[in-house]
Write a protein that holds these residues in place. Structure first.
Motif, PDB file in Angstrom:
ATOM      1  N   PHE A  17       0.774  -1.140   0.019  1.00  0.00           N
ATOM      2  CA  PHE A  17       0.026   0.053   0.162  1.00  0.00           C
ATOM      3  C   PHE A  17       0.899   1.332   0.121  1.00  0.00           C
ATOM      4  O   PHE A  17       1.799   1.304   0.241  1.00  0.00           O
ATOM      5  CB  PHE A  17      -1.000  -0.099   1.308  1.00  0.00           C
ATOM      6  CG  PHE A  17      -0.207  -0.164   2.531  1.00  0.00           C
ATOM      7  CD1 PHE A  17      -0.021   1.185   3.247  1.00  0.00           C
ATOM      8  CD2 PHE A  17       0.253  -1.187   3.030  1.00  0.00           C
ATOM      9  CE1 PHE A  17       0.762   1.177   4.659  1.00  0.00           C
ATOM     10  CE2 PHE A  17       0.939  -1.449   4.171  1.00  0.00           C
ATOM     11  CZ  PHE A  17       1.385  -0.247   5.214  1.00  0.00           C
ATOM     12  N   VAL A  18       0.440   2.159  -0.230  1.00  0.00           N
ATOM     13  CA  VAL A  18       0.834   3.516  -0.081  1.00  0.00           C
ATOM     14  C   VAL A  18       0.577   4.168   1.039  1.00  0.00           C
ATOM     15  O   VAL A  18      -0.566   4.594   1.316  1.00  0.00           O
ATOM     16  CB  VAL A  18       0.633   4.618  -1.544  1.00  0.00           C
ATOM     17  CG1 VAL A  18       1.236   5.972  -1.296  1.00  0.00           C
ATOM     18  CG2 VAL A  18       0.948   3.988  -2.787  1.00  0.00           C
ATOM     19  N   ASP A  19       1.678   4.682   1.951  1.00  0.00           N
ATOM     20  CA  ASP A  19       1.382   5.282   3.102  1.00  0.00           C
ATOM     21  C   ASP A  19       1.472   6.686   2.803  1.00  0.00           C
ATOM     22  O   ASP A  19       2.348   7.524   2.646  1.00  0.00           O
ATOM     23  CB  ASP A  19       2.561   4.909   4.049  1.00  0.00           C
ATOM     24  CG  ASP A  19       2.433   5.840   5.371  1.00  0.00           C
ATOM     25  OD1 ASP A  19       1.777   6.475   5.575  1.00  0.00           O
ATOM     26  OD2 ASP A  19       3.553   5.235   6.202  1.00  0.00           O
ATOM     27  N   PRO A  20       0.292   7.406   2.921  1.00  0.00           N
ATOM     28  CA  PRO A  20       0.154   8.835   2.628  1.00  0.00           C
ATOM     29  C   PRO A  20       0.958   9.814   3.613  1.00  0.00           C
ATOM     30  O   PRO A  20       1.175  10.886   3.184  1.00  0.00           O
ATOM     31  CB  PRO A  20      -1.263   9.223   2.664  1.00  0.00           C
ATOM     32  CG  PRO A  20      -2.122   8.147   3.360  1.00  0.00           C
ATOM     33  CD  PRO A  20      -1.150   6.601   3.355  1.00  0.00           C
ATOM     34  N   TRP A  21       1.240   9.221   4.816  1.00  0.00           N
ATOM     35  CA  TRP A  21       1.863   9.958   5.770  1.00  0.00           C
ATOM     36  C   TRP A  21       3.561   9.967   5.553  1.00  0.00           C
ATOM     37  O   TRP A  21       4.140  10.662   6.100  1.00  0.00           O
ATOM     38  CB  TRP A  21       1.622   9.489   7.087  1.00  0.00           C
ATOM     39  CG  TRP A  21       0.030   9.949   7.455  1.00  0.00           C
ATOM     40  CD1 TRP A  21      -0.641  11.150   7.933  1.00  0.00           C
ATOM     41  CD2 TRP A  21      -1.010   8.948   7.352  1.00  0.00           C
ATOM     42  NE1 TRP A  21      -1.749  11.034   8.042  1.00  0.00           N
ATOM     43  CE2 TRP A  21      -2.223  10.002   7.666  1.00  0.00           C
ATOM     44  CE3 TRP A  21      -1.120   7.758   6.869  1.00  0.00           C
ATOM     45  CZ2 TRP A  21      -3.642   9.431   7.404  1.00  0.00           C
ATOM     46  CZ3 TRP A  21      -2.541   7.168   6.938  1.00  0.00           C
ATOM     47  CH2 TRP A  21      -3.438   7.816   7.098  1.00  0.00           C
ATOM     48  N   ALA A  22       3.790   9.130   4.759  1.00  0.00           N
ATOM     49  CA  ALA A  22       5.337   9.018   4.364  1.00  0.00           C
ATOM     50  C   ALA A  22       5.706   9.944   3.650  1.00  0.00           C
ATOM     51  O   ALA A  22       7.082  10.401   3.754  1.00  0.00           O
ATOM     52  CB  ALA A  22       5.638   7.666   3.780  1.00  0.00           C
ATOM     53  N   GLY A  23       5.092  10.323   2.680  1.00  0.00           N
ATOM     54  CA  GLY A  23       5.248  11.947   1.900  1.00  0.00           C
ATOM     55  C   GLY A  23       6.249  11.697   0.660  1.00  0.00           C
ATOM     56  O   GLY A  23       6.374  12.325   0.008  1.00  0.00           O
ATOM     57  N   ASP A  24       6.699  10.145   0.598  1.00  0.00           N
ATOM     58  CA  ASP A  24       7.635   9.924  -0.561  1.00  0.00           C
ATOM     59  C   ASP A  24       6.542   9.268  -1.791  1.00  0.00           C
ATOM     60  O   ASP A  24       7.079   9.078  -2.805  1.00  0.00           O
ATOM     61  CB  ASP A  24       8.486   9.276  -0.255  1.00  0.00           C
ATOM     62  CG  ASP A  24       8.014   7.833   0.362  1.00  0.00           C
ATOM     63  OD1 ASP A  24       7.020   7.463   0.298  1.00  0.00           O
ATOM     64  OD2 ASP A  24       8.999   7.161   0.744  1.00  0.00           O
ATOM     65  N   GLY A  25       5.463   8.957  -1.479  1.00  0.00           N
ATOM     66  CA  GLY A  25       4.483   8.236  -2.542  1.00  0.00           C
ATOM     67  C   GLY A  25       4.898   6.767  -2.872  1.00  0.00           C
ATOM     68  O   GLY A  25       4.421   6.394  -3.971  1.00  0.00           O
ATOM     69  N   GLU A  26       5.996   6.411  -2.075  1.00  0.00           N
ATOM     70  CA  GLU A  26       6.291   5.022  -2.481  1.00  0.00           C
ATOM     71  C   GLU A  26       5.447   4.138  -1.824  1.00  0.00           C
ATOM     72  O   GLU A  26       4.830   4.315  -0.803  1.00  0.00           O
ATOM     73  CB  GLU A  26       7.974   4.861  -2.078  1.00  0.00           C
ATOM     74  CG  GLU A  26       8.667   5.550  -2.528  1.00  0.00           C
ATOM     75  CD  GLU A  26       9.222   5.433  -3.898  1.00  0.00           C
ATOM     76  OE1 GLU A  26       9.506   4.090  -4.063  1.00  0.00           O
ATOM     77  OE2 GLU A  26       9.145   6.019  -4.852  1.00  0.00           O
ATOM     78  N   GLU A  27       5.578   3.012  -2.444  1.00  0.00           N
ATOM     79  CA  GLU A  27       4.838   1.786  -2.032  1.00  0.00           C
ATOM     80  C   GLU A  27       5.142   1.241  -0.869  1.00  0.00           C
ATOM     81  O   GLU A  27       6.681   0.926  -0.655  1.00  0.00           O
ATOM     82  CB  GLU A  27       4.643   0.784  -3.055  1.00  0.00           C
ATOM     83  CG  GLU A  27       3.368  -0.444  -2.733  1.00  0.00           C
ATOM     84  CD  GLU A  27       3.007  -1.082  -4.078  1.00  0.00           C
ATOM     85  OE1 GLU A  27       1.817  -0.659  -4.378  1.00  0.00           O
ATOM     86  OE2 GLU A  27       3.695  -2.031  -4.167  1.00  0.00           O
ATOM     87  N   THR A  28       4.485   0.695   0.357  1.00  0.00           N
ATOM     88  CA  THR A  28       5.059   0.266   1.344  1.00  0.00           C
ATOM     89  C   THR A  28       4.563  -1.173   1.020  1.00  0.00           C
ATOM     90  O   THR A  28       3.724  -1.570   0.958  1.00  0.00           O
ATOM     91  CB  THR A  28       4.520   0.707   2.680  1.00  0.00           C
ATOM     92  OG1 THR A  28       4.883   2.005   2.732  1.00  0.00           O
ATOM     93  CG2 THR A  28       4.995   0.016   4.009  1.00  0.00           C
TER      94      THR A  28
END
Length: 102
Positions: A17-28
């Motif tokens: 999933f994409v973590d919207p709080w990570a800020g990098d838009g990368e998939e987790t």
């Protein structure tokens, strides 16, 4: 003469999933290996789910995860508590327990 216990088989389960709080838009992404839960483990989870479904699911996952992955799974749960539901749902569906509606 004692019979050797067969080695437990583990299946790979992944969730991304994409973590919207990570800020990098990368998939987790997380990948762990779980054994098929036995009847007693499913019953224990079902019996305790009424009190706390999340705790019942977490307990099940910790019982069936490949032992060398347990610490990483706990870390993942601390960072992303929703992983408990994601992995537990996939495993429960895999053993034939499904939401049949009302």
């Amino acid at each position: 003469m004692s019979q050797a216990t067969p080695e437990r088989k583990y299946a790979e389960f992944s969730h991304s999933f994409v973590d919207p709080w990570a800020g990098d838009g990368e998939e987790t992404s997380f990948t762990f290996h779980f054994a098929k839960p036995n009847k007693a483990q499913i019953k224990r989870m079902q019996d305790t789910a009424g009190k706390s479904a999340a705790q019942a699911s977490r307990n099940l996952l910790l019982e069936i995860v490949r032992p060398e992955e347990k610490d990483a799974l706990l870390e993942a749960f601390d960072s992303y508590p929703g992983l408990v539901t994601a992995f537990a749902s996939a495993i429960i569906k895999g053993v034939g327990v499904a939401d049949l509606g009302k």
